[in-house]
Design an enzyme around this catalytic site. Structure first.
Site, mmCIF file in Angstrom:
data_model
loop_
_atom_site.group_PDB
_atom_site.id
_atom_site.type_symbol
_atom_site.label_atom_id
_atom_site.label_comp_id
_atom_site.label_asym_id
_atom_site.label_seq_id
_atom_site.Cartn_x
_atom_site.Cartn_y
_atom_site.Cartn_z
ATOM 1 N N ASP A 136 0.843 -1.199 0.000
ATOM 2 C CA ASP A 136 0.000 0.000 0.000
ATOM 3 C C ASP A 136 0.879 1.250 0.000
ATOM 4 O O ASP A 136 1.879 1.323 0.715
ATOM 5 C CB ASP A 136 -0.919 -0.017 1.230
ATOM 6 N N ASN A 190 -12.865 -3.255 2.717
ATOM 7 C CA ASN A 190 -13.827 -2.159 2.802
ATOM 8 C C ASN A 190 -14.767 -2.270 1.612
ATOM 9 O O ASN A 190 -14.316 -2.274 0.459
ATOM 10 C CB ASN A 190 -13.101 -0.808 2.782
ATOM 11 N N GLN A 228 -14.228 2.427 1.452
ATOM 12 C CA GLN A 228 -13.635 2.035 0.159
ATOM 13 C C GLN A 228 -13.388 3.278 -0.682
ATOM 14 O O GLN A 228 -14.278 4.119 -0.844
ATOM 15 C CB GLN A 228 -14.562 1.063 -0.586
ATOM 16 N N SER A 229 -12.169 3.385 -1.199
ATOM 17 C CA SER A 229 -11.825 4.554 -2.024
ATOM 18 C C SER A 229 -11.395 4.153 -3.431
ATOM 19 O O SER A 229 -11.370 4.992 -4.328
ATOM 20 C CB SER A 229 -10.725 5.385 -1.353
ATOM 21 N N VAL A 230 -11.032 2.885 -3.612
ATOM 22 C CA VAL A 230 -10.678 2.398 -4.954
ATOM 23 C C VAL A 230 -11.660 1.283 -5.293
ATOM 24 O O VAL A 230 -11.773 0.292 -4.546
ATOM 25 C CB VAL A 230 -9.224 1.874 -5.012
ATOM 26 N N HIS A 280 -10.280 -5.255 -3.175
ATOM 27 C CA HIS A 280 -8.943 -5.491 -2.642
ATOM 28 C C HIS A 280 -9.018 -5.945 -1.194
ATOM 29 O O HIS A 280 -9.858 -5.491 -0.427
ATOM 30 C CB HIS A 280 -8.042 -4.258 -2.776
ATOM 31 N N HIS A 339 -6.986 -5.956 2.213
ATOM 32 C CA HIS A 339 -5.853 -5.367 2.935
ATOM 33 C C HIS A 339 -5.254 -6.424 3.861
ATOM 34 O O HIS A 339 -5.988 -7.085 4.610
ATOM 35 C CB HIS A 339 -6.309 -4.211 3.836
HETATM 36 P P1 AMP Z 1 -9.704 1.397 0.364
HETATM 37 O O1 AMP Z 1 -9.773 2.715 1.077
HETATM 38 O O2 AMP Z 1 -10.133 0.205 1.181
HETATM 39 O O3 AMP Z 1 -10.403 1.461 -0.980
HETATM 40 O O4 AMP Z 1 -8.172 1.132 0.081
HETATM 41 C C1 AMP Z 1 -7.504 1.681 -0.998
HETATM 42 C C2 AMP Z 1 -6.051 1.629 -0.655
HETATM 43 O O5 AMP Z 1 -5.313 1.807 -1.836
HETATM 44 C C3 AMP Z 1 -5.599 2.693 0.331
HETATM 45 O O6 AMP Z 1 -5.061 2.082 1.488
HETATM 46 C C4 AMP Z 1 -4.558 3.485 -0.446
HETATM 47 O O7 AMP Z 1 -3.494 3.918 0.348
HETATM 48 C C5 AMP Z 1 -4.120 2.482 -1.492
HETATM 49 N N1 AMP Z 1 -3.577 3.041 -2.710
HETATM 50 C C6 AMP Z 1 -4.084 4.054 -3.443
HETATM 51 N N2 AMP Z 1 -3.311 4.265 -4.522
HETATM 52 C C7 AMP Z 1 -2.312 3.349 -4.489
HETATM 53 C C8 AMP Z 1 -1.190 3.060 -5.326
HETATM 54 N N3 AMP Z 1 -0.934 3.761 -6.454
HETATM 55 N N4 AMP Z 1 -0.360 2.050 -4.956
HETATM 56 C C9 AMP Z 1 -0.588 1.360 -3.825
HETATM 57 N N5 AMP Z 1 -1.633 1.584 -3.003
HETATM 58 C C10 AMP Z 1 -2.473 2.571 -3.319
#
Ligand code: AMP
Length: 113
Positions: free
Chosen positions: A30, A86, A93-95, A99, A101
């Site tokens: 991460d 998430n 969840q932001s992406v 995924h 963790h």
């Molecule tokens: P979530 O908030 O559960 O969607 O987790 C998304 C995660 O992706 C967060 O912990 C971010 O720090 C991580 N993240 C975002 N961009 C990148 C990237 N380019 N490489 C690695 N991790 C990332």
């Protein structure tokens, strides 16, 4: 599903610190670690989130979790690690590419924040 930065990582369009890869999944560190070990395991199949999975994804989901456990062990924390998924914006969840963790290397509290 629209392209996310995680599909760009799968396609090697943007760099990542990749620690594991097989035909079904990819794992990388991460970028904003919340523990000494913070690794994301993602399916190569573009699933938005856990809620979007179907019964046909059960072997894939099992593979993601089993792989996460193996990676935690490879990192030296096979006996104590936390797995987080998430699902949805309100859950953090932001992406929007599923995924898992893996967090390890410090104490964790319960309930999580
Ligand atoms: P979530 O908030 O559960 O969607 O987790 C998304 C995660 O992706 C967060 O912990 C971010 O720090 C991580 N993240 C975002 N961009 C990148 C990237 N380019 N490489 C690695 N991790 C990332």
């Amino acid at each position: 599903m629209t392209d996310t930065l995680f599909s760009k990582i799968i396609n090697r369009e943007i760099p990542a610190d990749i620690v594991y890869e097989d035909e079904l999944c990819l794992a990388f560190r991460d970028i904003n670690p919340q523990a000494p070990v913070h690794i994301l395991v993602i399916p190569k199949k573009p699933l938005v989130d856990l809620a979007a999975s179907t019964p046909e994804d059960e072997p894939l989901l099992g593979h993601l979790l089993h792989t996460a456990g193996k990676i935690a062990a490879d990192e030296g924390y096979g006996d104590a690690f936390r797995i987080v998924i998430n699902n949805g914006e309100k859950a953090g969840q932001s992406v929007f590419h599923l995924h898992v963790h893996i967090l390890a290397g410090r104490d964790f509290t319960w309930p999580p924040g």
